[in-house]
Design an enzyme around this catalytic site. Structure first.
Site, PDB file in Angstrom:
ATOM      1  N   GLY A 233      -0.614   6.942   4.811  1.00  0.00           N
ATOM      2  CA  GLY A 233      -0.369   5.707   4.072  1.00  0.00           C
ATOM      3  C   GLY A 233       0.132   6.032   2.677  1.00  0.00           C
ATOM      4  N   SER A 234      -0.106   5.116   1.772  1.00  0.00           N
ATOM      5  CA  SER A 234       0.486   5.247   0.439  1.00  0.00           C
ATOM      6  C   SER A 234      -0.324   6.185  -0.465  1.00  0.00           C
ATOM      7  CB  SER A 234       0.559   3.866  -0.208  1.00  0.00           C
ATOM      8  OG  SER A 234      -0.746   3.370  -0.390  1.00  0.00           O
ATOM      9  N   GLU A 255      -1.621  12.246   4.560  1.00  0.00           N
ATOM     10  CA  GLU A 255      -0.158  12.217   4.716  1.00  0.00           C
ATOM     11  C   GLU A 255       0.329  10.996   3.953  1.00  0.00           C
ATOM     12  OE1 GLU A 255       1.757  14.385   5.921  1.00  0.00           O
ATOM     13  OE2 GLU A 255       0.422  15.672   7.074  1.00  0.00           O
ATOM     14  N   CYS A 289       8.358   7.763   5.980  1.00  0.00           N
ATOM     15  CA  CYS A 289       7.718   8.478   4.863  1.00  0.00           C
ATOM     16  C   CYS A 289       8.635   9.565   4.333  1.00  0.00           C
ATOM     17  CB  CYS A 289       6.382   9.051   5.302  1.00  0.00           C
ATOM     18  SG  CYS A 289       6.495  10.095   6.767  1.00  0.00           S
ATOM     19  N   GLU A 463       0.053  18.129   9.443  1.00  0.00           N
ATOM     20  CA  GLU A 463      -0.148  17.695  10.822  1.00  0.00           C
ATOM     21  C   GLU A 463       0.790  18.501  11.711  1.00  0.00           C
ATOM     22  OE1 GLU A 463       0.078  13.276  10.411  1.00  0.00           O
ATOM     23  OE2 GLU A 463      -2.072  13.399  10.802  1.00  0.00           O
TER      24      GLU A 463
HETATM   25  P1  NAD Z   1      -1.366   1.667   2.785  1.00  0.00           P
HETATM   26  O1  NAD Z   1      -1.866   2.809   1.998  1.00  0.00           O
HETATM   27  O2  NAD Z   1      -1.289   0.338   2.162  1.00  0.00           O
HETATM   28  O3  NAD Z   1      -2.258   1.464   4.106  1.00  0.00           O
HETATM   29  C1  NAD Z   1      -2.430   2.477   5.074  1.00  0.00           C
HETATM   30  C2  NAD Z   1      -3.728   2.267   5.819  1.00  0.00           C
HETATM   31  O4  NAD Z   1      -4.824   2.400   4.920  1.00  0.00           O
HETATM   32  C3  NAD Z   1      -3.880   0.900   6.466  1.00  0.00           C
HETATM   33  O5  NAD Z   1      -4.464   1.083   7.743  1.00  0.00           O
HETATM   34  C4  NAD Z   1      -4.823   0.170   5.511  1.00  0.00           C
HETATM   35  O6  NAD Z   1      -5.552  -0.856   6.151  1.00  0.00           O
HETATM   36  C5  NAD Z   1      -5.721   1.298   5.077  1.00  0.00           C
HETATM   37  N1  NAD Z   1      -6.393   1.100   3.784  1.00  0.00           N
HETATM   38  C6  NAD Z   1      -6.029   0.308   2.746  1.00  0.00           C
HETATM   39  N2  NAD Z   1      -6.889   0.443   1.710  1.00  0.00           N
HETATM   40  C7  NAD Z   1      -7.815   1.366   2.098  1.00  0.00           C
HETATM   41  C8  NAD Z   1      -8.943   1.967   1.462  1.00  0.00           C
HETATM   42  N3  NAD Z   1      -9.289   1.669   0.224  1.00  0.00           N
HETATM   43  N4  NAD Z   1      -9.652   2.890   2.156  1.00  0.00           N
HETATM   44  C9  NAD Z   1      -9.299   3.242   3.409  1.00  0.00           C
HETATM   45  N5  NAD Z   1      -8.249   2.702   4.062  1.00  0.00           N
HETATM   46  C10 NAD Z   1      -7.508   1.775   3.423  1.00  0.00           C
HETATM   47  O7  NAD Z   1       0.054   2.147   3.332  1.00  0.00           O
HETATM   48  P2  NAD Z   1       1.110   1.298   4.172  1.00  0.00           P
HETATM   49  O8  NAD Z   1       1.768   0.313   3.270  1.00  0.00           O
HETATM   50  O9  NAD Z   1       0.461   0.834   5.427  1.00  0.00           O
HETATM   51  O10 NAD Z   1       2.152   2.434   4.596  1.00  0.00           O
HETATM   52  C11 NAD Z   1       3.282   2.767   3.848  1.00  0.00           C
HETATM   53  C12 NAD Z   1       3.043   4.085   3.150  1.00  0.00           C
HETATM   54  O11 NAD Z   1       2.678   5.087   4.082  1.00  0.00           O
HETATM   55  C13 NAD Z   1       4.285   4.603   2.457  1.00  0.00           C
HETATM   56  O12 NAD Z   1       3.940   5.092   1.185  1.00  0.00           O
HETATM   57  C14 NAD Z   1       4.725   5.758   3.361  1.00  0.00           C
HETATM   58  O13 NAD Z   1       5.486   6.739   2.721  1.00  0.00           O
HETATM   59  C15 NAD Z   1       3.415   6.278   3.835  1.00  0.00           C
HETATM   60  N6  NAD Z   1       3.573   7.072   5.044  1.00  0.00           N
HETATM   61  C16 NAD Z   1       3.374   8.429   4.982  1.00  0.00           C
HETATM   62  C17 NAD Z   1       3.558   9.214   6.111  1.00  0.00           C
HETATM   63  C18 NAD Z   1       3.358  10.716   6.074  1.00  0.00           C
HETATM   64  O14 NAD Z   1       3.240  11.324   7.124  1.00  0.00           O
HETATM   65  N7  NAD Z   1       3.333  11.333   4.917  1.00  0.00           N
HETATM   66  C19 NAD Z   1       3.936   8.617   7.319  1.00  0.00           C
HETATM   67  C20 NAD Z   1       4.125   7.230   7.348  1.00  0.00           C
HETATM   68  C21 NAD Z   1       3.928   6.467   6.203  1.00  0.00           C
END
Ligand code: NAD
Length: 482
Positions: A233-234, A255, A289, A463
């Site tokens: 995620g982010s 990641e 990502c 990964e």
């Molecule tokens: P996000 O961080 O908003 O959410 C990701 C996940 O985290 C969701 O399932 C969300 O419900 C959960 N989440 C939110 N707050 C949380 C907390 N405090 N504790 C635990 N879990 C929590 O990200 P997004 O908007 O869903 O995804 C987009 C981002 O993901 C982009 O920045 C992208 O670059 C990144 N991404 C990275 C990779 C990689 O392999 N590096 C792959 C795909 C996406």
């Protein structure tokens, strides 16, 4: 339980059957959350909103299952993973349909995502890992053992729900862990069906799949029964997860986001590279990502590159992922759509120019036109932050060393690429870029036997590959004095 919305007229999976999976059983919740189809901006179904009590029960179940699963021989775990692949393949049409409904990506790409997940699992099942004899002589026999961790909390993002789940589950299960999987609240649907399918193969409790809001993620990071959090995620959420995991010292794989730079070297055969350059930035509607997010082009070729990318972009059909010939869908959700629009408006206000902007369907969905921005520069949010949408800024440079410095001037470090025809020169530049993966004349490309992860604030750990499996183990040394 609230009433469930209908998925679509010709659906095969009744909305009510989209349940969580706990201890092998389908489980609903007191309340449900709505899921929006980004191509219509309408709610198309609901999924269970896991309660705190149900979450705790899922962790306890996974802990109980771990006692047996960790003792299951590796060959058997490998066989079950391969068997799960067969089941997924048998349900590929339905999984892909749900993925397109919730994510918006074209059906062929949804099928491709599930196919890639299967490819990874099948390859992971053949990767050798395990114990290593460090010393064996008349005095000592010392073995480095790889032991599973326990229950892994897997948290995924909305851009590749099934592939991201596969990246985590395959290695975690092979290493002998059990898993509690939580998809993004924006895209929980296909993952719930995926959970039902793989539970036809794995023993109850080995793969628990829950749906809910962000708080479900916070419960995962706080629960003492979770040994490791594997998160995609982010960056801000990654930081929050790291902080929340500290009190119980959970193992982490993070990641995170990227703001990948590409450098086009002088003398590049633009006509030959145009298609690959285009898709480096725009595949999955720019929501990748490790997609190309800033393109540095030498001043001698900036006009040629802009024209070549615009020529490719003009051939792309944007629309509902179910429509014939569509190659790019909508942005997956409204907040992200608004953010991309803001970044583009802000860059244009600051002096950047729109080199190309495509058409979008005249629908209510979150369709953003494919946009190529020229005369972009550092200092604007479009260049400095991760846009995560169908927009690519082109940045002019005149000196290669300066381009390398500017490409590296970021806290992100996921991927990067160099484009050119001279193997020595591309290699020399690539080795100076600060990223987990640096590609030459391609961007991105993820293979099951090759580690993938971010440097700097793009993540912790990797990964895929043997390293990705070992990330789900602790080291336990057996030291015998003879
Ligand atoms: P996000 O961080 O908003 O959410 C990701 C996940 O985290 C969701 O399932 C969300 O419900 C959960 N989440 C939110 N707050 C949380 C907390 N405090 N504790 C635990 N879990 C929590 O990200 P997004 O908007 O869903 O995804 C987009 C981002 O993901 C982009 O920045 C992208 O670059 C990144 N991404 C990275 C990779 C990689 O392999 N590096 C792959 C795909 C996406």
């Amino acid at each position: 339980m609230t009433e469930t919305a209908t998925i679509s007229a010709d659906d095969k999976t009744p909305a009510g059957s989209l349940t969580m999976t706990v201890d092998g059983h389908p489980v609903d919740a007191e309340s449900r959350i709505e899921v929006i189809n980004p191509s219509t901006a309408e709610v198309f179904t609901t999924v269970p909103d896991c309660s705190a009590e149900q979450f705790d029960q899922a962790v306890r179940g996974a802990e109980a299952a771990f006692a047996q699963w960790r003792r299951t021989p590796l060959e058997e775990r490998q066989e079950l993973l391969l068997k799960a692949c067969e089941k997924i393949e048998a349900n590929l049409d339905e999984l892909a349909r749900l993925l397109t409904l919730e994510n918006g990506k074209p059906l062929a790409n949804a099928r491709g995502e599930i196919g890639a997940a299967l490819g990874h699992w099948r390859a992971y099942a053949e990767i050798e890992f395990g114990d290593e004899v460090l010393r064996s002589d008349d005095e000592r026999h010392i073995v480095l053992r790889r032991v599973p961790l326990g229950v892994v909390g897997a948290i995924t993002a909305w851009n590749y729900p099934i592939l991201l789940a596969a990246f985590k589950l395959g290695p975690a299960l092979l290493a002998g862990n059990t898993v509690v999987l939580k998809p993004s609240p924006f895209t929980p649907v296909a993952t719930l069906l995926f959970g039902r399918i793989v539970n036809e193969v794995f023993p109850p409790g080995v793969v628990q799949v829950l749906s809910g809001g962000d708080e479900l993620g916070r419960w995962i990071t706080a629960h003492p029964g979770i040994a490791k959090v594997s998160f995609t995620g982010s960056v801000p959420t990654g930081r929050a997860i790291m902080a929340a995991s500290a009190p119980t010292l959970k193992r982490l794989t993070l990641e995170l986001g990227g703001n990948d730079a590409g450098i086009v070297l002088p003398g590049t055969d633009i006509e030959k590279r145009a298609d690959d350059l285009y898709w480096a930035g725009f595949s999955n509607c720019g929501q990748v990502c490790a997609g190309l997010k800033r393109l540095y082009v030498h001043e001698s070729q900036i006009k040629e590159v802009a024209a070549a990318l615009a020529t490719v972009a003009a051939t792309i059909k944007v629309g509902d992922g179910f429509d014939e010939g569509v190659q790019t869908g909508p942005i997956q959700n409204k907040p992200q759509f608004d953010r991309v629009r803001l970044l583009v408006d802000d860059a244009v206000d600051a002096g950047a120019e729109i080199v190309y902007q495509g058409d979008v369907p005249d629908d209510d969905g979150y369709f953003f036109p494919i946009t190529i921005i020229g005369n972009a520069a550092e200092g604007s949010a479009l260049v400095d932050e991760e846009p995560f949408g169908p927009v690519l800024p082109l940045i002019t440079y005149s000196d290669i060393d300066d381009a390398i410095t500017r490409a590296n001037a970021t806290d992100y470090g996921l991927g990067a690429s160099v484009w050119g025809e001279d193997p020595d020169q591309t290699r020399r530049v690539a080795e100076q870029l600060e990223a987990g993966t640096v590609w030459i004349n391609v961007h991105p490309s993820l293979l099951p036997t090759v580690p993938f992860g971010g440097r700097k604030q793009s993540g912790i750990g990797v990964e895929a590959s043997r390293l990705g499996i070992e990330a789900y183990t602790d080291i336990s040394v057996l030291h015998i004095k003879k």
